[in-house]
Design a protein around this motif. Structure first.
Motif, PDB file in Angstrom:
ATOM      1  N   LEU A   1       1.323  -0.343 -12.571  1.00  0.00           N
ATOM      2  CA  LEU A   1       0.539   0.085 -11.418  1.00  0.00           C
ATOM      3  C   LEU A   1       1.450   0.475 -10.258  1.00  0.00           C
ATOM      4  O   LEU A   1       1.148   1.410  -9.509  1.00  0.00           O
ATOM      5  CB  LEU A   1      -0.430  -1.026 -10.989  1.00  0.00           C
ATOM      6  N   LEU A   2       2.561  -0.233 -10.098  1.00  0.00           N
ATOM      7  CA  LEU A   2       3.530   0.134  -9.075  1.00  0.00           C
ATOM      8  C   LEU A   2       4.133   1.495  -9.388  1.00  0.00           C
ATOM      9  O   LEU A   2       4.320   2.325  -8.497  1.00  0.00           O
ATOM     10  CB  LEU A   2       4.633  -0.924  -8.987  1.00  0.00           C
ATOM     11  N   LYS A   3       4.408   1.725 -10.648  1.00  0.00           N
ATOM     12  CA  LYS A   3       4.944   3.025 -11.070  1.00  0.00           C
ATOM     13  C   LYS A   3       3.941   4.141 -10.783  1.00  0.00           C
ATOM     14  O   LYS A   3       4.302   5.214 -10.275  1.00  0.00           O
ATOM     15  CB  LYS A   3       5.280   2.989 -12.565  1.00  0.00           C
ATOM     16  N   LEU A   4       2.670   3.893 -11.099  1.00  0.00           N
ATOM     17  CA  LEU A   4       1.622   4.876 -10.851  1.00  0.00           C
ATOM     18  C   LEU A   4       1.524   5.196  -9.360  1.00  0.00           C
ATOM     19  O   LEU A   4       1.488   6.367  -8.965  1.00  0.00           O
ATOM     20  CB  LEU A   4       0.286   4.352 -11.372  1.00  0.00           C
ATOM     21  N   ASP A   5       1.481   4.150  -8.522  1.00  0.00           N
ATOM     22  CA  ASP A   5       1.334   4.355  -7.082  1.00  0.00           C
ATOM     23  C   ASP A   5       2.534   5.086  -6.495  1.00  0.00           C
ATOM     24  O   ASP A   5       2.382   5.952  -5.621  1.00  0.00           O
ATOM     25  CB  ASP A   5       1.149   3.010  -6.372  1.00  0.00           C
ATOM     26  N   THR A   6       3.727   4.747  -6.959  1.00  0.00           N
ATOM     27  CA  THR A   6       4.931   5.385  -6.442  1.00  0.00           C
ATOM     28  C   THR A   6       4.959   6.863  -6.782  1.00  0.00           C
ATOM     29  O   THR A   6       5.204   7.719  -5.922  1.00  0.00           O
ATOM     30  CB  THR A   6       6.193   4.697  -7.004  1.00  0.00           C
ATOM     31  N   GLU A   7       4.711   7.176  -8.038  1.00  0.00           N
ATOM     32  CA  GLU A   7       4.728   8.575  -8.459  1.00  0.00           C
ATOM     33  C   GLU A   7       3.605   9.368  -7.791  1.00  0.00           C
ATOM     34  O   GLU A   7       3.812  10.503  -7.345  1.00  0.00           O
ATOM     35  CB  GLU A   7       4.594   8.670  -9.974  1.00  0.00           C
ATOM     36  N   PHE A   8       2.423   8.757  -7.709  1.00  0.00           N
ATOM     37  CA  PHE A   8       1.296   9.456  -7.101  1.00  0.00           C
ATOM     38  C   PHE A   8       1.555   9.723  -5.620  1.00  0.00           C
ATOM     39  O   PHE A   8       1.250  10.803  -5.109  1.00  0.00           O
ATOM     40  CB  PHE A   8       0.013   8.644  -7.270  1.00  0.00           C
ATOM     41  N   SER A   9       2.134   8.763  -4.917  1.00  0.00           N
ATOM     42  CA  SER A   9       2.420   8.923  -3.494  1.00  0.00           C
ATOM     43  C   SER A   9       3.391  10.076  -3.257  1.00  0.00           C
ATOM     44  O   SER A   9       3.153  10.959  -2.420  1.00  0.00           O
ATOM     45  CB  SER A   9       2.998   7.631  -2.919  1.00  0.00           C
ATOM     46  N   LEU A  10       4.489  10.092  -4.010  1.00  0.00           N
ATOM     47  CA  LEU A  10       5.476  11.159  -3.851  1.00  0.00           C
ATOM     48  C   LEU A  10       4.878  12.521  -4.216  1.00  0.00           C
ATOM     49  O   LEU A  10       5.087  13.518  -3.513  1.00  0.00           O
ATOM     50  CB  LEU A  10       6.695  10.875  -4.724  1.00  0.00           C
ATOM     51  N   MET A  11       4.122  12.558  -5.301  1.00  0.00           N
ATOM     52  CA  MET A  11       3.519  13.810  -5.736  1.00  0.00           C
ATOM     53  C   MET A  11       2.481  14.297  -4.741  1.00  0.00           C
ATOM     54  O   MET A  11       2.462  15.482  -4.375  1.00  0.00           O
ATOM     55  CB  MET A  11       2.872  13.634  -7.112  1.00  0.00           C
ATOM     56  N   ALA A  12       1.620  13.413  -4.271  1.00  0.00           N
ATOM     57  CA  ALA A  12       0.531  13.800  -3.379  1.00  0.00           C
ATOM     58  C   ALA A  12       1.057  14.336  -2.051  1.00  0.00           C
ATOM     59  O   ALA A  12       0.568  15.355  -1.542  1.00  0.00           O
ATOM     60  CB  ALA A  12      -0.392  12.615  -3.138  1.00  0.00           C
ATOM     61  N   HIS A  13       2.055  13.680  -1.482  1.00  0.00           N
ATOM     62  CA  HIS A  13       2.615  14.161  -0.219  1.00  0.00           C
ATOM     63  C   HIS A  13       3.306  15.515  -0.403  1.00  0.00           C
ATOM     64  O   HIS A  13       3.226  16.385   0.475  1.00  0.00           O
ATOM     65  CB  HIS A  13       3.588  13.130   0.348  1.00  0.00           C
TER      66      HIS A  13
END
Length: 309
Positions: free
Chosen positions: A273-285
């Motif tokens: 879940l940490l991996k998902l949130d990290t990747e999603f945050s970088l991608m979304a921004h």
């Protein structure tokens, strides 16, 4: 987590639904496996998989939703083959050919019989919801599948005023101009290596190129002959490369290696879940900044009022 394709939509609702209410609304259309006599089912599932109970993940106003889809694979060729056998059997029994009406009824009955035996295929469609910019991006290659995901969201919320992003100047015209006159191209926007050119006369066909120099003489000759750009490979701000389609679909997205490496380096453990949130945050921004700039480069959006379908 890194998106490969995007269909973009503008949300025209001014108010943003809070996370708890959104999660509750999605739960009314939660995903469940397809039944034995069902051809297909869609519903909301956790973006984080079995380890996550929430139907929405939110990182600084960027929300991630996932539509799950499961369908039974029943090839038409299989139905046709068995149907022909049944028709021959029935003709032998009754002594005259099966009518078209009876054949259709037999086909429907046969489909019901074969469905429970068919294999199932499960897929997912992710939705990125940028609440600050009222932008929704659906991660899928097909616009039909994107609309299906938005229809499910509309059913869950009861109302969803959303429409495909519309650019004031046709994107194909702008992309053609970028190739015809490099001085019109933004400084931080570079050409990739993919292109599709269409002629005014559809009978002349479509020219496609991959891994080509987009400023070569052959491309310029095609433009001089009246062809226009319908797809163009681009590199924006060194952050991501993609192919822009004239309908504003973003395909073949590849994020810069530095960005994906940053995601890998920031993970201190194996928490999925940490991996998902990290990747999603970088991608979304990155998507938010890049797409806002791209829309501006293309001439800005058409200003109009939409009504809920």
């Amino acid at each position: 987590m890194w998106f490969k394709h995007l269909h973009l939509y503008r949300l025209h609702d001014e108010q943003v639904i809070d996370l708890e209410s959104l999660d509750d609304a999605l739960s009314t259309q939660a995903f469940r496996p397809v039944g034995p006599f069902e051809a297909k089912r869609v519903g909301w599932q956790s973006p984080g998989g079995r380890l996550d109970q929430s139907l929405v993940r939110d990182i600084e106003g960027h929300r991630l939703l996932t539509m799950g889809c499961q369908e039974r694979l029943l090839p038409s060729a299989v139905i046709k083959e068995v149907l022909e056998e049944r028709c021959l059997e029935q003709e032998a029994e009754q002594g005259f050919p099966v009518t078209r009406r009876d054949k259709q009824a037999l086909k429907e009955k046969l489909t019901e019989e074969l469905l429970p035996q068919a294999f199932t295929r499960s897929t997912r469609v992710d939705i990125w919801w940028d609440t600050r910019n009222r932008l929704i991006g659906v991660h899928c290659a097909s616009q039909k599948r994107a609309e299906e995901a938005l229809d499910l969201l509309r059913q869950s919320l009861g109302s969803l005023k959303v429409a495909p992003i519309s650019i004031a100047v046709p994107p194909g015209r702008t992309m053609t101009g970028w190739l015809n006159d490099p001085t019109t191209r933004p400084d931080t926007l570079l050409l990739g290596d993919q292109i599709e050119l269409r002629a005014a006369n559809e009978e002349e066909g479509v020219l496609r190129g991959r891994q080509v120099d987009l400023e070569c003489d052959e491309i310029q000759a095609a433009l001089s002959a009246g062809r226009r750009v319908s797809q163009l490979g681009l590199i924006a701000d060194g952050q991501m490369r993609f192919t822009l389609h004239e309908d504003l679909a973003i395909k073949s997205i590849r994020f810069d290696d530095a960005l994906t490496e940053e995601a890998d380096e920031s993970l201190s453990d194996e928490d999925p879940l940490l991996k998902l949130d990290t990747e999603f945050s970088l991608m979304a921004h990155t998507l938010s900044a890049t797409l806002s700039q791209l829309i501006e480069w293309l001439g800005g959006e058409t200003q109009f009022t939409t009504s809920e379908p």
